[in-house]
Write an enzyme that holds these catalytic residues in place. Sequence first.
Site, PDB file in Angstrom:
ATOM      1  N   SER A 116     -19.341 -31.928 -25.479  1.00  0.00           N
ATOM      2  CA  SER A 116     -19.003 -33.042 -26.216  1.00  0.00           C
ATOM      3  C   SER A 116     -18.950 -34.413 -25.634  1.00  0.00           C
ATOM      4  CB  SER A 116     -17.576 -32.739 -26.778  1.00  0.00           C
ATOM      5  OG  SER A 116     -16.814 -32.722 -25.761  1.00  0.00           O
TER       6      SER A 116
ATOM      7  N   LYS B 132     -18.344 -39.171 -30.366  1.00  0.00           N
ATOM      8  CA  LYS B 132     -17.372 -39.886 -31.128  1.00  0.00           C
ATOM      9  C   LYS B 132     -18.011 -40.925 -31.676  1.00  0.00           C
ATOM     10  CE  LYS B 132     -13.395 -38.025 -30.436  1.00  0.00           C
ATOM     11  NZ  LYS B 132     -12.342 -37.782 -31.491  1.00  0.00           N
TER      12      LYS B 132
END
Length: 439
Positions: A332, A78
Site C-alpha cells: 500500500s 491514498k
Amino acid sequence: MPHAGAAPGGHNGRVSHLPIDAIRQPLPVTASDVDAAATRLAGVIEQTPLQYNERLSAATGAEVWLKREDLQPVRSYKIRGAYNFIAQLTEDERAAGVIAASAGNHGQGVAMACAELGIRGRIFVPSTTPRQKRDRMLHFGGDFIELVVVGDSYDEASAAAKQAVEESGAVMVAAFDDVRTIAGQGTVAKEVVEQLGREPDRLVVPVGGGGLLAGCLVWLNAFSPSTQVVAVEPSGAACIAAALDAGGPTTLKHIDTFVDGAAVRRAGELTYSIAAQMAPRMVSVPEGAICSEMLALYQTEGVIAEPAGALASASLRQAPPEPGHVVVVVVSGGNNDVSRYAEIVERSLVHEGRKHYFLVNFPQEPGALRRFLDEVLGPDDDITHFEYVKRSNREMGPALVGIELGDPGSLADLLGRLESSPIRAEAVDPDSPFYRFLI
C-alpha cells in the site's frame, strides 16, 4: 513464471457477522461509484504494476502477486481517494478550500490533488508522522498547502482538523470515512482484476480506518464475488476488528503508532458498516512480524515498503492461502524514513527470537567479561549491546547486555548456561516498560 489469465477457481470463505436481513441492507457505496471514480482518475494516477512474487509463492505454495501501490506518484494508494473526493467539490466548496488529517500518505494525496486542481488546503498531521512524509506533502502541494503538526496520534490530528473546519468553513477531506474516498480507493480492486485477467482467489489488503477495504469489498462483491478478501490490521491498532466485535465503531484505549499508516484508534461509520455486511476475513499481525517482512521485501525484491506497506504480505505467515490459489497482496505504501531502519531491524530480531537483553551482575575484577563470553555465549551468538558503569565502592557491577543468537532455537541452551554460571543474570521481560524503552 505464472501468467495473468489462468482459469478461475477457489471459494470466498467469508463468514457473516450480521443476520441475513442486515446483510441485505443497501450499501452506502456501490460498484458503479468505484467505476465512476476510475474514470475520474484516468490520466491522474498510475496504473501500478501487478508483479508475481517468487519468495512468497514458494513460501506458501500459492501464486502470489504484489499490487505495487507504493509506485504511485505519492508512493501510496491514498491519491485515489483524495483526488476522487476533491474533484467532485462544487465551485463554492473549492473556493472555501479543504482541510485534511493524515498520518502521512493521505496528506500527500490531498496535497497532490490540491496542486492539480488549484485548490488551497491545510493538512493536519501528528508529531509521529515521519519527516520524510511531511517533506513529501510540502513537495507535492507547493504553494497550495499549509502543514500543521499537532498531537501524538492520527486521531488527535483529526480532532484538530475538525475544529479548524468548524472555524473556517473549509471542506474536510476524509481519509477513509466518505463515499467519495471509499470509491476512489476501491479502484485498486478493479485494476487488480483487469490486470490479472481473472478473479483472484484472495485479495489481501492492509487496514487502517478501512477505506481501501470497504471500496474493494463493494467492487469485488459485484464483479468478482468468488474472491475472498483478507483484511489485515497491525496488532497494536486493530480498530475494524474491535468494531466488528462490539457491533459498531469503538475507540481503542491504546494503540501502537509504529505502523503509522494504519494506526487508527476508531473505525469509520461507513467503513464499519460495509465490513460488517461483507464480512472479510480479519487478521492481525504483530509489529515485529511486519518489520521482518519489510526487511524481506527490501533484501529480496528491492521493495522499499513502509510498515503499512508490508502489513498485508506479512499476514501470509499467519493466514496462509490454499496451495495453488491465486493471491494478490496490496503493497500500500513506500513512504519510509531511512532513519527508522535501525528500529525496524531491532523489532524484527526481537520478534524472531534472535535478540534478547539481560541485566548481568559482573564481578568488578579483571577477566569477568572474558569468563562470561567463554562460559555463557554459544559459538554463533554475538553481543550487540553492552552498557556498564564501574562503581569504585562495590564488588559487583550491573551491565545491560544485548545478545543476538545465531539460532533462535538455542535460547534454552543459553539460559541453561546462564543458570550454571556463577555470574548472575536476569532476563529483561519483553512486556516490561524497560524493554520497550530499549527498542
